[in-house]
Design an enzyme around this catalytic site. Structure first.
Site, PDB file in Angstrom:
ATOM      1  CE  LYS A   1      29.591  43.177  38.765  1.00 57.49           C
ATOM      2  NZ  LYS A   1      30.180  43.862  37.640  1.00 57.49           N
TER       3      LYS A   1
ATOM      4  CG  LEU B   1      38.409  39.620  44.433  1.00 60.28           C
ATOM      5  CD1 LEU B   1      37.956  38.693  43.322  1.00 60.28           C
ATOM      6  CD2 LEU B   1      39.919  39.609  44.548  1.00 60.28           C
TER       7      LEU B   1
ATOM      8  N   GLY C   1      32.210  48.334  42.348  1.00 54.40           N
ATOM      9  CA  GLY C   1      31.988  49.360  41.326  1.00 54.40           C
ATOM     10  C   GLY C   1      30.568  49.863  41.400  1.00 54.40           C
ATOM     11  CB  ALA C   2      28.685  52.040  39.099  1.00 52.21           C
ATOM     12  CG  ASN C   3      27.234  48.114  36.938  1.00 52.33           C
ATOM     13  OD1 ASN C   3      26.568  49.139  37.091  1.00 52.33           O
ATOM     14  ND2 ASN C   3      27.852  47.816  35.806  1.00 52.33           N
ATOM     15  N   GLY C   4      28.103  46.683  41.346  1.00 48.20           N
ATOM     16  CA  GLY C   4      28.050  45.622  42.340  1.00 48.20           C
ATOM     17  C   GLY C   4      29.341  45.414  43.095  1.00 48.20           C
TER      18      GLY C   4
ATOM     19  CB  VAL D   1      33.870  41.436  42.297  1.00 46.32           C
ATOM     20  CG1 VAL D   1      34.453  40.100  41.864  1.00 46.32           C
ATOM     21  CG2 VAL D   1      33.080  42.076  41.153  1.00 46.32           C
TER      22      VAL D   1
ATOM     23  CG  ASP E   1      33.016  51.176  30.712  1.00 44.62           C
ATOM     24  OD1 ASP E   1      33.752  52.131  30.398  1.00 44.62           O
ATOM     25  OD2 ASP E   1      32.499  51.065  31.833  1.00 44.62           O
TER      26      ASP E   1
HETATM   27  N1  LIG Z   1      37.178  37.824  37.802  1.00 47.79           N
HETATM   28  C1  LIG Z   1      37.782  38.685  38.605  1.00 47.79           C
HETATM   29  N2  LIG Z   1      38.952  38.354  39.203  1.00 47.79           N
HETATM   30  C2  LIG Z   1      39.577  39.231  40.040  1.00 47.79           C
HETATM   31  N3  LIG Z   1      39.108  40.462  40.352  1.00 47.79           N
HETATM   32  C3  LIG Z   1      37.947  40.845  39.773  1.00 47.79           C
HETATM   33  C4  LIG Z   1      37.229  39.993  38.887  1.00 47.79           C
HETATM   34  N4  LIG Z   1      36.104  40.642  38.477  1.00 47.79           N
HETATM   35  C5  LIG Z   1      36.144  41.850  39.080  1.00 47.79           C
HETATM   36  N5  LIG Z   1      37.233  41.983  39.857  1.00 47.79           N
HETATM   37  C6  LIG Z   1      37.587  43.175  40.681  1.00 47.79           C
HETATM   38  O1  LIG Z   1      36.411  43.826  41.113  1.00 47.79           O
HETATM   39  C7  LIG Z   1      36.353  45.173  40.594  1.00 47.79           C
HETATM   40  C8  LIG Z   1      34.908  45.544  40.312  1.00 47.79           C
HETATM   41  O2  LIG Z   1      34.384  44.630  39.355  1.00 47.79           O
HETATM   42  P1  LIG Z   1      33.437  45.085  38.168  1.00 47.79           P
HETATM   43  O3  LIG Z   1      34.209  46.013  37.269  1.00 47.79           O
HETATM   44  O4  LIG Z   1      32.865  43.876  37.528  1.00 47.79           O
HETATM   45  O5  LIG Z   1      32.322  45.882  38.973  1.00 47.79           O
HETATM   46  P2  LIG Z   1      31.376  47.020  38.455  1.00 47.79           P
HETATM   47  O6  LIG Z   1      30.434  47.341  39.558  1.00 47.79           O
HETATM   48  O7  LIG Z   1      30.764  46.590  37.144  1.00 47.79           O
HETATM   49  O8  LIG Z   1      32.384  48.209  38.222  1.00 47.79           O
HETATM   50  P3  LIG Z   1      32.210  49.530  37.354  1.00 47.79           P
HETATM   51  O9  LIG Z   1      31.638  50.569  38.239  1.00 47.79           O
HETATM   52  O10 LIG Z   1      33.653  49.859  36.966  1.00 47.79           O
HETATM   53  O11 LIG Z   1      31.401  49.188  36.140  1.00 47.79           O
HETATM   54  C9  LIG Z   1      37.282  45.146  39.369  1.00 47.79           C
HETATM   55  O12 LIG Z   1      37.785  46.412  39.044  1.00 47.79           O
HETATM   56  C10 LIG Z   1      38.360  44.186  39.837  1.00 47.79           C
HETATM   57  O13 LIG Z   1      39.308  44.838  40.653  1.00 47.79           O
END
Ligand SMILES: Nc1ncnc2c1ncn2[C@@H]1O[C@H](COP(=O)(O)OP(=O)(O)OP(=O)(O)O)[C@@H](O)[C@H]1O
Length: 311
Positions: free
Chosen positions: A59, A38, A41-44, A46, A149
């Site tokens: 995630k 889906l 991002g930087a943290n993981g 999904v 954020d």
């Molecule tokens: N519950 C969800 N339902 C649908 N899509 C999701 C969901 N959670 C995350 N996503 C998708 O996955 C992407 C990455 O998720 P998330 O922002 O949690 O990751 P991250 O690694 O923390 O990103 P960042 O680098 O922005 O902090 C989101 O931008 C979104 O497109």
């Protein structure tokens, strides 16, 4: 795949599980069939996954500490919040080839990032979508947390215009330092105040987000490139007054940027009042009337000209 050992705990590197991978939780035993990615991002990463015939979002992160911080934040903010659409469904580890992958499962929100949604639907949608974002921020603030954020990639909006905040990695307690932010929406970056978490911090980001997304020229991106001492919140307020799409929200943006709301509850109330008035003075309505008037005048002159020519 690179393995990293940290204080005895195995932290897996970023992984991409192909469609069809079956994830079986080590502790709770629930099974998830991976369908697709889906987002990343930087943290993981999904994943969209299926469990018991239902779609969920799963995630996993290369950093188990970051993931745990997010899990704790979601747990805290969803305690007793029965109305919240966002909740933890499962938290577990998955073992593959002797490697441990921590993950958590949450509801799947079928939607687009706010910026993509706005581009396809038009700026008028910012009113109702903004109201839902403010409502969700308000609920967090009532629990003494901020989102931190706020950015378009952390807001999903479905086809009916239902908005949902996602990615609770930046959630932090009011009074503590903001731990995760995106510069362009950050109060500190614009010399608009501290990075100590309070209602006003999220409200600043909300207003900055509006200035960024509703400006067709995206001037804020240029302003953000200035040297730090030249960046000033008044530049965002000025832009809100200049851009027709932003004008209906200019008074709200002014107050939010200057930190003049005593709480997000007050901000939400004013936003709702604005929405009622908004319907009457949407600029596009004025534009439409202007165009209709011009077309009518041209039509009238043409008819007049034809009549005078034929008589
Ligand atoms: N519950 C969800 N339902 C649908 N899509 C999701 C969901 N959670 C995350 N996503 C998708 O996955 C992407 C990455 O998720 P998330 O922002 O949690 O990751 P991250 O690694 O923390 O990103 P960042 O680098 O922005 O902090 C989101 O931008 C979104 O497109």
């Amino acid at each position: 795949m690179v393995m990293k050992k940290d204080c005895g705990a195995i932290i897996s590197s970023k992984s991409r599980w192909p469609a069809g991978t079956a994830i079986q939780g080590k502790w709770n035993g629930r099974r998830y069939d991976i369908h697709s990615v889906l987002g990343e991002g930087a943290n993981g990463i999904v994943y969209l996954a299926c469990t018991d015939g239902k779609w969920v979002a799963l995630k996993t992160s290369h950093d188990s500490v970051d993931l745990q911080v997010e899990i704790n934040a979601i747990e805290r903010i969803s305690q007793g919040a029965s109305h919240s659409r966002f909740r933890l469904i499962d938290v577990d580890d998955f073992e593959l080839n002797g490697q441990s992958y921590p993950f958590y499962v949450m509801p799947y929100f079928k939607g687009k990032h706010l910026s993509v949604f706005m581009k396809s639907k038009g700026w008028e949608w910012f009113g109702p979508v903004g109201e839902q974002i403010l409502q969700q921020l308000c609920r967090l603030h009532q629990r003494k947390y901020i989102f931190g954020d706020l950015k378009p990639a952390n807001i999903l909006v479905d086809a009916e215009g239902r908005a949902q905040l996602i990615d609770f990695g930046g959630v932090g307690q009011i009074g503590k330092s903001v731990k995760q932010f995106t510069e362009i929406y950050d109060r500190g970056y614009w010399n608009g105040g501290s990075r100590t978490a309070d209602d006003a911090y999220d409200l600043f980001s909300f207003a900055a987000l509006a200035v960024h997304l509703l400006d067709p020229e995206r001037k804020m991106e240029q302003l953000a490139k200035q040297i730090p001492q030249n960046r000033h919140p008044s530049q965002l307020i000025k832009r809100a007054q200049e851009v027709p799409e932003l004008r209906p929200f200019a008074a709200f943006i002014d107050k939010a940027i200057r930190g003049k709301y005593s709480s997000s509850g007050q901000a939400l109330q004013e936003w709702k009042e604005l929405m009622h008035k908004h319907v009457r003075y949407l600029p596009f309505k004025g534009e439409w009337l202007k165009k209709a008037l011009i077309v009518s005048v041209i039509f009238f002159i043409s008819v007049l000209w034809i009549v005078t020519q034929t008589s």
